[in-house]
Structures are given as C-alpha cells and as structure tokens.
Design an enzyme around this catalytic site. Structure first.
Site, short mmCIF file in Angstrom:
data_model
loop_
_atom_site.label_atom_id
_atom_site.label_comp_id
_atom_site.label_asym_id
_atom_site.label_seq_id
_atom_site.Cartn_x
_atom_site.Cartn_y
_atom_site.Cartn_z
N TYR A 151 0.84 -1.20 0.00
CA TYR A 151 0.00 0.00 0.00
C TYR A 151 0.88 1.25 0.00
O TYR A 151 0.66 2.18 -0.79
CB TYR A 151 -0.91 -0.04 1.23
CG TYR A 151 -1.81 1.17 1.39
CD1 TYR A 151 -3.00 1.28 0.68
CD2 TYR A 151 -1.47 2.20 2.27
CE1 TYR A 151 -3.83 2.38 0.83
CE2 TYR A 151 -2.29 3.31 2.43
CZ TYR A 151 -3.47 3.40 1.70
OH TYR A 151 -4.29 4.49 1.86
N ALA A 153 3.89 1.56 -1.03
CA ALA A 153 4.57 1.68 -2.34
C ALA A 153 3.65 2.35 -3.36
O ALA A 153 4.08 3.22 -4.12
CB ALA A 153 5.00 0.30 -2.84
N THR A 154 2.38 1.95 -3.36
CA THR A 154 1.45 2.56 -4.33
C THR A 154 1.27 4.04 -4.02
O THR A 154 1.20 4.88 -4.93
CB THR A 154 0.07 1.87 -4.35
OG1 THR A 154 -0.59 2.03 -3.08
CG2 THR A 154 0.19 0.39 -4.67
N LYS A 155 1.22 4.37 -2.74
CA LYS A 155 0.94 5.76 -2.36
C LYS A 155 2.18 6.64 -2.55
O LYS A 155 2.07 7.82 -2.87
CB LYS A 155 0.41 5.82 -0.93
CG LYS A 155 -0.95 5.12 -0.76
CD LYS A 155 -2.00 5.79 -1.62
CE LYS A 155 -3.36 5.14 -1.54
NZ LYS A 155 -4.39 5.85 -2.32
N ILE A 184 -8.04 8.68 8.69
CA ILE A 184 -9.39 9.20 8.44
C ILE A 184 -10.37 8.07 8.73
O ILE A 184 -10.16 6.93 8.30
CB ILE A 184 -9.55 9.66 6.96
CG1 ILE A 184 -8.37 10.55 6.51
CG2 ILE A 184 -10.90 10.34 6.77
CD1 ILE A 184 -8.22 11.88 7.22
P1 NDP Z 1 -13.19 3.50 1.56
O1 NDP Z 1 -12.83 2.07 1.73
O2 NDP Z 1 -14.14 4.14 2.51
O3 NDP Z 1 -13.78 3.75 0.08
C1 NDP Z 1 -13.06 3.24 -1.02
C2 NDP Z 1 -13.73 3.70 -2.29
O4 NDP Z 1 -12.94 3.22 -3.39
C3 NDP Z 1 -15.13 3.14 -2.48
O5 NDP Z 1 -15.93 4.13 -3.07
C4 NDP Z 1 -14.92 1.97 -3.43
O6 NDP Z 1 -16.03 1.71 -4.28
C5 NDP Z 1 -13.79 2.49 -4.27
N1 NDP Z 1 -13.04 1.41 -4.93
C6 NDP Z 1 -12.41 0.34 -4.41
N2 NDP Z 1 -11.86 -0.42 -5.37
C7 NDP Z 1 -12.14 0.21 -6.55
C8 NDP Z 1 -11.85 -0.05 -7.89
N3 NDP Z 1 -11.16 -1.14 -8.28
N4 NDP Z 1 -12.33 0.80 -8.83
C9 NDP Z 1 -13.04 1.90 -8.48
N5 NDP Z 1 -13.36 2.20 -7.22
C10 NDP Z 1 -12.90 1.37 -6.27
O7 NDP Z 1 -11.80 4.28 1.53
P2 NDP Z 1 -11.42 5.79 1.87
O8 NDP Z 1 -12.54 6.68 1.51
O9 NDP Z 1 -10.85 5.84 3.21
O10 NDP Z 1 -10.20 6.00 0.87
C11 NDP Z 1 -10.26 6.87 -0.26
C12 NDP Z 1 -8.82 7.13 -0.70
O11 NDP Z 1 -8.12 7.79 0.35
C13 NDP Z 1 -8.02 5.86 -1.01
O12 NDP Z 1 -7.20 6.08 -2.12
C14 NDP Z 1 -7.20 5.66 0.24
O13 NDP Z 1 -6.03 4.94 0.01
C15 NDP Z 1 -6.92 7.10 0.63
N6 NDP Z 1 -6.55 7.26 2.03
C16 NDP Z 1 -7.41 6.95 3.05
C17 NDP Z 1 -7.02 7.08 4.37
C18 NDP Z 1 -7.90 6.74 5.52
O14 NDP Z 1 -7.41 6.67 6.67
N7 NDP Z 1 -9.20 6.52 5.32
C19 NDP Z 1 -5.68 7.57 4.71
C20 NDP Z 1 -4.86 7.88 3.57
C21 NDP Z 1 -5.29 7.74 2.30
P3 NDP Z 1 -17.15 0.57 -3.91
O15 NDP Z 1 -17.91 1.11 -2.73
O16 NDP Z 1 -17.97 0.49 -5.14
O17 NDP Z 1 -16.38 -0.67 -3.57
#
Ligand code: NDP
Length: 243
Positions: A151, A153-155, A184
């Site tokens: 994870y 690495a991707t970020k 978050i």
């Molecule tokens: P959630 O798990 O709450 O939501 C993830 C979202 O991504 C959902 O809408 C899901 O859609 C969608 N998703 C998952 N896989 C795919 C895919 N293959 N194609 C399209 N959509 C996809 O995560 P967060 O809201 O917390 O995270 C949002 C972003 O913020 C991410 O990139 C995460 O890495 C980043 N982030 C989050 C942190 C945190 O603490 N929450 C901290 C740092 C970064 P569906 O509902 O349809 O599955």
C-alpha cells in the site's frame, strides 16, 4: 457548468469530495466499483440539494472501464474540469504473507488506476488547455507504514507520479496536486481494533481522527481558482501526525 469525475465516490472520502464539489457547482460523476446503491444514494443527496450528479460504474484497475467513463463524460458534458483519483484499497499484513493476487490487486487499483485515469482525463484536459487533477496518496506514501508496504509503495508512487505529471501538464494549463491524508475514519480502516485506533489517535497532535470532510475541504480548495498558482504539491491532511 463545470464537471468533475471522482473515482471511488460511493463511500468514505470520495463521497465527501463528491458532495463538496457539487456544492461548489460541479456536475459530479460519482464513480463506484461494487456499491451501486451507495453511489446512487450520494447522487440522490446531491440532487435533492439542487446539484447535478450521476453514478458511473468504473473499476479503475480495468483500463477499458476508465476509458469508457472518460469518453462518456466528455460526450455528455463537453468538458472535464476536475478529476479526483480517489479510488483505493488497503492491504494490511506482513509482505511475506501477501499473495501475488493481493500485490497485483493493490498496485493495479491504487497506482495503475490513478495513472490510467489521469492519462485518459489528461487527453481531454490538455486539448481544453484547462483542468485540475487531485490524486489521493497517504501519509504512508510519505513515510512508509509497517505491515502496509505494498500500500505504501502505491501511495509513494502516486506522489512521484503527481509531481512528474504536474510538470508535464503545466504548460497546457492543467494543474496536478496530491492530498496525503493521515488517519481518516472510513471503511478502509475497518480491520483496525478500537485499541489500534486509540493508539493512532494518541499520536495525532490535533488529538482526533480526521473526517472525510477534512480531506474533501483540501481537495475542493486545490481544484478551485483559489489554488490557480498551486501545482505539483502534496498537501498533508493528517492533524500534524507527519510533518
Ligand atoms: P473506503 O474504503 O471508505 O472507500 C473506497 C472507495 O474506493 C469506495 O468508493 C470503493 O467503491 C472504491 N473502490 C475500491 N476499489 C475500486 C476499484 N477497483 N475501482 C473503483 N473504485 C474502487 O476508503 P477511503 O474513503 O478511506 O479512501 C479513499 C482514498 O483515500 C483511497 O485512495 C485511500 O487509500 C486514501 N486514504 C485513506 C485514508 C484513511 O485513513 N481513510 C488515509 C490515507 C489515504 P465501492 O464502494 O464500489 O467498492
């Protein structure tokens, strides 16, 4: 009418971004992968408040899905003004226990998905000579998280990619910035126990978990005209955890 695409906007941070950008006057494309009903709920909420929103199924790890979404939005709305590459998944555990499938899924969703979305939207934005992209990294992309190496690495890759793309797109009037959230409170952290969460929050100088709205506020500012001289930046939204 300005148009914004938000990948992964059915839940969590993406949902808050979609609602915030709709309030700023964008017609928003609420991307989802699995949760059609939740995406439609987000759209209903926006439409009830007088905004414009539609749900669109797009698995960002599938290039043809991303291409189709961007083509659809361009054909229907003429311009693509903002793109938020938000979709992401976590992968918690020791690297030595990760399967090939897990590694590829995380890389393809988080990193390749972001790159593909920026490429497809970038083709439209460069020809418009206007547009703003925000990518979602993480504090783990800045400093690395134990048991979240893939994870991280991707970020980290998203940060390098966003900085490079900002330089490449700037001469055509397209800005690219990155937001790096800390902890978050969303579903992505549902694997953590209450003790895990308490100990993370104990280390946060501002003394609380972040909310999806905290991140959405940063994204809304970055895409706005108020940030018109800001590109290639990583904005940390982490309560002071990583400085
Ligand atoms: P959630 O798990 O709450 O939501 C993830 C979202 O991504 C959902 O809408 C899901 O859609 C969608 N998703 C998952 N896989 C795919 C895919 N293959 N194609 C399209 N959509 C996809 O995560 P967060 O809201 O917390 O995270 C949002 C972003 O913020 C991410 O990139 C995460 O890495 C980043 N982030 C989050 C942190 C945190 O603490 N929450 C901290 C740092 C970064 P569906 O509902 O349809 O599955």
């Amino acid at each position: 009418m300005k148009t914004a695409i938000i990948s992964g906007a059915s839940r969590g941070i993406g949902r808050a971004i979609a609602i915030s950008l709709a309030k700023e006057g964008y017609a928003v494309i609420v991307g989802y992968c699995h949760n059609k009903d939740k995406s439609k709920e987000v759209c209903d909420l926006i439409i009830k408040e007088g905004g414009i929103a539609e749900a669109y199924k797009c698995d960002v790890s599938i290039a043809d899905d991303v291409k189709a979404m961007v083509e659809y939005v361009k054909a229907k709305y003429s311009t693509i003004d903002a793109v938020i590459a938000n979709a992401g998944i976590g992968a918690y555990g020791m690297l030595i226990d990760h399967s090939d499938e897990t590694i590829m899924k995380v890389v393809n969703t988080n990193l390749v998905g972001c790159i593909t979305l920026c490429r497809e939207a970038g083709r439209v934005m460069l020809s418009q000579k206007n547009g703003s992209i925000v990518t979602l990294s993480s504090m783990w992309g800045q400093v690395g998280g134990s048991c979240e190496s893939v994870y991280s690495a991707t970020k980290g890759g998203i940060i390098a990619f966003s900085k490079a793309l900002a330089k490449e797109f700037a001469p055509n009037g397209v800005r690219v910035n990155c937001v790096a959230p800390g902890f978050i409170d969303t579903d992505i952290n549902s694997n953590l126990t209450k003790d895990n969460i308490d100990s993370i929050i104990a280390d946060v100088p501002l003394g609380r978990a972040g909310t999806p709205q905290d991140v959405a506020n940063a994204v809304a500012w970055l895409v706005s005209e108020k940030a018109s001289y800001v590109t290639g930046q990583v904005l940390s939204v982490n309560g002071g955890l990583i400085i």
